[in-house]
Design a protein around this motif. Structure first.
Motif, mmCIF file in Angstrom:
data_model
loop_
_atom_site.group_PDB
_atom_site.id
_atom_site.type_symbol
_atom_site.label_atom_id
_atom_site.label_comp_id
_atom_site.label_asym_id
_atom_site.label_seq_id
_atom_site.Cartn_x
_atom_site.Cartn_y
_atom_site.Cartn_z
ATOM 1 N N PRO A 34 0.831 -0.999 -0.129
ATOM 2 C CA PRO A 34 -0.040 0.052 0.137
ATOM 3 C C PRO A 34 0.885 1.228 0.213
ATOM 4 C CG PRO A 34 0.130 -1.010 2.253
ATOM 5 C CD PRO A 34 0.536 -2.041 1.379
ATOM 6 N N PRO A 35 0.176 2.286 -0.464
ATOM 7 C CA PRO A 35 1.115 3.632 -0.495
ATOM 8 C C PRO A 35 1.254 3.898 1.220
ATOM 9 C CG PRO A 35 -1.296 4.055 -0.956
ATOM 10 C CD PRO A 35 -0.971 2.623 -0.927
ATOM 11 N N PRO A 36 2.259 4.785 1.475
ATOM 12 C CA PRO A 36 2.702 5.188 2.684
ATOM 13 C C PRO A 36 1.556 5.899 3.405
ATOM 14 C CG PRO A 36 4.466 5.706 1.359
ATOM 15 C CD PRO A 36 3.485 5.264 0.361
ATOM 16 N N ALA A 37 1.184 5.372 4.724
ATOM 17 C CA ALA A 37 0.132 5.930 5.296
ATOM 18 C C ALA A 37 0.631 7.085 6.250
ATOM 19 C CB ALA A 37 -0.802 5.107 6.176
ATOM 20 N N THR A 38 0.899 8.154 5.651
ATOM 21 C CA THR A 38 1.581 9.196 6.310
ATOM 22 C C THR A 38 0.632 10.467 6.991
ATOM 23 O OG1 THR A 38 1.922 10.648 4.426
ATOM 24 C CG2 THR A 38 3.657 9.204 4.829
ATOM 25 N N SER A 39 0.935 11.141 7.650
ATOM 26 C CA SER A 39 -0.109 12.135 7.983
ATOM 27 C C SER A 39 -0.424 13.107 7.084
ATOM 28 C CB SER A 39 0.615 12.898 9.486
ATOM 29 O OG SER A 39 0.829 12.119 10.435
ATOM 30 N N ALA A 40 0.319 13.472 6.229
ATOM 31 C CA ALA A 40 0.144 13.951 5.117
ATOM 32 C C ALA A 40 -0.851 13.580 4.123
ATOM 33 C CB ALA A 40 1.365 14.858 4.478
ATOM 34 N N ALA A 41 -0.656 12.413 3.822
ATOM 35 C CA ALA A 41 -1.435 11.554 2.849
ATOM 36 C C ALA A 41 -2.805 11.522 3.461
ATOM 37 C CB ALA A 41 -0.989 10.258 2.436
ATOM 38 N N LEU A 42 -3.062 11.152 4.931
ATOM 39 C CA LEU A 42 -4.391 11.022 5.234
ATOM 40 C C LEU A 42 -4.966 12.360 5.340
ATOM 41 C CD1 LEU A 42 -3.599 8.435 8.072
ATOM 42 C CD2 LEU A 42 -4.286 8.066 5.504
ATOM 43 N N SER A 143 -2.793 13.000 12.951
ATOM 44 C CA SER A 143 -1.661 12.761 13.403
ATOM 45 C C SER A 143 -1.804 11.400 14.402
ATOM 46 C CB SER A 143 -1.183 13.592 14.749
ATOM 47 O OG SER A 143 -2.353 13.571 15.657
ATOM 48 N N ASN A 144 -0.785 10.762 14.881
ATOM 49 C CA ASN A 144 -0.771 9.375 15.570
ATOM 50 C C ASN A 144 -1.335 8.428 14.717
ATOM 51 O OD1 ASN A 144 -0.514 7.894 17.708
ATOM 52 N ND2 ASN A 144 -2.549 8.527 18.720
ATOM 53 N N VAL A 145 -0.939 8.114 13.726
ATOM 54 C CA VAL A 145 -1.266 7.259 12.598
ATOM 55 C C VAL A 145 -0.878 5.783 13.081
ATOM 56 C CG1 VAL A 145 -0.977 6.508 10.212
ATOM 57 C CG2 VAL A 145 -0.934 8.690 10.710
ATOM 58 N N GLY A 146 -1.666 4.922 12.929
ATOM 59 C CA GLY A 146 -1.719 3.516 13.479
ATOM 60 C C GLY A 146 -0.993 2.783 12.434
ATOM 61 N N ARG A 147 -1.172 1.353 12.855
ATOM 62 C CA ARG A 147 -0.644 0.362 11.743
ATOM 63 C C ARG A 147 -1.373 -0.017 10.877
ATOM 64 N NH1 ARG A 147 0.267 -5.437 14.426
ATOM 65 N NH2 ARG A 147 -1.858 -5.206 14.166
ATOM 66 N N VAL A 148 -0.758 -0.013 9.481
ATOM 67 C CA VAL A 148 -1.927 -0.409 8.433
ATOM 68 C C VAL A 148 -2.207 -2.088 8.668
ATOM 69 C CG1 VAL A 148 -1.820 -0.722 5.885
ATOM 70 C CG2 VAL A 148 -0.623 1.120 6.832
ATOM 71 N N LEU A 162 -5.950 3.471 11.159
ATOM 72 C CA LEU A 162 -6.592 4.515 12.138
ATOM 73 C C LEU A 162 -5.628 5.808 12.324
ATOM 74 C CD1 LEU A 162 -8.097 2.097 14.746
ATOM 75 C CD2 LEU A 162 -9.537 3.337 12.840
ATOM 76 N N ALA A 163 -6.177 6.687 12.641
ATOM 77 C CA ALA A 163 -5.392 7.997 12.955
ATOM 78 C C ALA A 163 -6.154 8.890 13.666
ATOM 79 C CB ALA A 163 -4.949 8.612 11.745
ATOM 80 N N ASP A 164 -5.569 10.079 14.126
ATOM 81 C CA ASP A 164 -6.461 10.896 14.990
ATOM 82 C C ASP A 164 -6.581 12.257 14.361
ATOM 83 O OD1 ASP A 164 -6.399 9.719 17.156
ATOM 84 O OD2 ASP A 164 -4.805 10.543 18.307
ATOM 85 N N THR A 207 -10.430 16.027 19.018
ATOM 86 C CA THR A 207 -9.795 14.888 18.073
ATOM 87 C C THR A 207 -10.630 13.794 18.237
ATOM 88 O OG1 THR A 207 -7.695 15.878 19.039
ATOM 89 C CG2 THR A 207 -7.882 13.556 18.338
ATOM 90 N N GLN A 208 -10.800 13.208 17.156
ATOM 91 C CA GLN A 208 -11.498 11.899 16.892
ATOM 92 C C GLN A 208 -10.505 10.820 16.267
ATOM 93 O OE1 GLN A 208 -14.192 13.871 14.094
ATOM 94 N NE2 GLN A 208 -15.993 13.253 15.220
ATOM 95 N N ARG A 209 -10.770 9.526 16.613
ATOM 96 C CA ARG A 209 -10.165 8.359 16.266
ATOM 97 C C ARG A 209 -10.785 8.027 14.953
ATOM 98 N NH1 ARG A 209 -4.806 7.547 16.141
ATOM 99 N NH2 ARG A 209 -4.423 4.743 15.936
ATOM 100 N N LYS A 210 -10.320 8.082 13.768
ATOM 101 C CA LYS A 210 -10.890 7.722 12.436
ATOM 102 C C LYS A 210 -10.377 6.857 11.656
ATOM 103 C CE LYS A 210 -13.414 10.965 10.487
ATOM 104 N NZ LYS A 210 -14.888 10.642 11.300
ATOM 105 N N SER A 211 -11.154 6.078 10.699
ATOM 106 C CA SER A 211 -10.526 5.098 9.842
ATOM 107 C C SER A 211 -10.424 5.871 8.614
ATOM 108 C CB SER A 211 -11.425 3.794 9.907
ATOM 109 O OG SER A 211 -12.640 4.348 9.290
ATOM 110 N N PHE A 212 -9.274 5.106 7.910
ATOM 111 C CA PHE A 212 -8.827 5.459 6.179
ATOM 112 C C PHE A 212 -8.570 4.042 5.928
ATOM 113 C CE2 PHE A 212 -7.753 9.415 8.754
ATOM 114 C CZ PHE A 212 -8.132 10.338 8.087
#
Length: 238
Positions: A34-42, A143-148, A162-164, A207-212
């Motif tokens: 998968p493409p990198p799950a960075t804060s900027a991408a999300l 921020s606070n990006v989790g594991r893919v 998941l990410a905040d 702040t919400q914990r949301k899925s991408f």
């Protein structure tokens, strides 16, 4: 053909096959990665969902409603009602009401009361038994990006993370930044989409914990996918 020549052809054929399998394995691995799950991408995925109307960031004003009619009428509070007096005195500090004057409630069982007269600033933020602190909310950061990993949305499997997601107030009231005012109001505001506002050194935030999830090899806000799935399901039923 000699035995020696046959052995050489078989050897080179085996080497070529190994090379092909290896190259193919690398190609598959790259295709599956998968493409990198960075804060900027999300953050870009969330911004795109908002721009396309797939996620509404909250166009309604952020308000508190606690039974007080925040209009142009004075607010009368019995002098023994400590909690309400403290609340109204905070609104005095915010410049929404004048300092209280003393009075009597009237009637057979007349009680001493404190009378709070509204100031002109209240008309911009009050009315309909609610006091508003901002015109809406806006997206701030991810921020606070989790594991893919694999996740499910409406019963379908996706590669997700998941990410905040952090929201801030859009068009906040100027008096909200006054010492003590923001903290008092933050405790009275209702939750917004299962999260709570808090006042910090850099302003108000939620702040919400949301899925991408990955859709067509691109990170997409889970809210947008769920909404699209729900819309398609409704169309199928019509």
């Amino acid at each position: 053909m000699s035995a020696h020549r046959r052995r050489r052809i078989a050897l080179w054929g085996g080497i070529a096959a190994v090379a092909l399998v290896t190259a193919g394995g690398i190609g598959v691995q790259r295709w599956l990665a998968p493409p990198p799950a960075t804060s900027a991408a999300l953050l870009a995925a969330m911004s795109n969902a908002i721009a396309n109307g797939q996620v509404a960031p909250g166009r309604d004003p952020i308000c508190v409603a606690n039974g007080i009619a925040y209009d142009q009428e004075p607010v009368n509070v019995q002098t023994g009602n400590v909690a309400t007096l403290s609340w109204m005195n905070m609104l005095v500090e915010a410049g929404l009401y004048e300092s209280p004057s003393s009075g009597q409630s009237g009637g057979f069982l007349s009680q001493p009361i404190s009378i709070y007269q509204p100031l002109p600033e209240l008309a911009r933020w009050g009315g309909g038994k609610r006091l508003c602190v901002a015109r809406g909310v806006r997206l701030d950061s991810v921020s606070n990006v989790g594991r893919v990993e694999e996740m499910r949305l409406r019963g379908k499997r996706y590669t997700g993370v998941l990410a905040d997601v952090r929201w801030t107030l859009d068009g906040p009231a100027p008096w909200l930044a006054m010492p003590g005012v923001g903290e008092a109001l933050a405790g009275e505001l209702p939750g917004w989409r299962s999260a709570r506002w808090h006042a910090g050194p850099h302003g108000w935030a939620l702040t919400q914990r949301k899925s991408f999830v990955l859709v067509d090899d691109r990170w997409t806000a889970g809210d947008a996918v769920e909404r699209a799935t729900s819309t398609r399901g409704s169309s199928d039923q019509i």
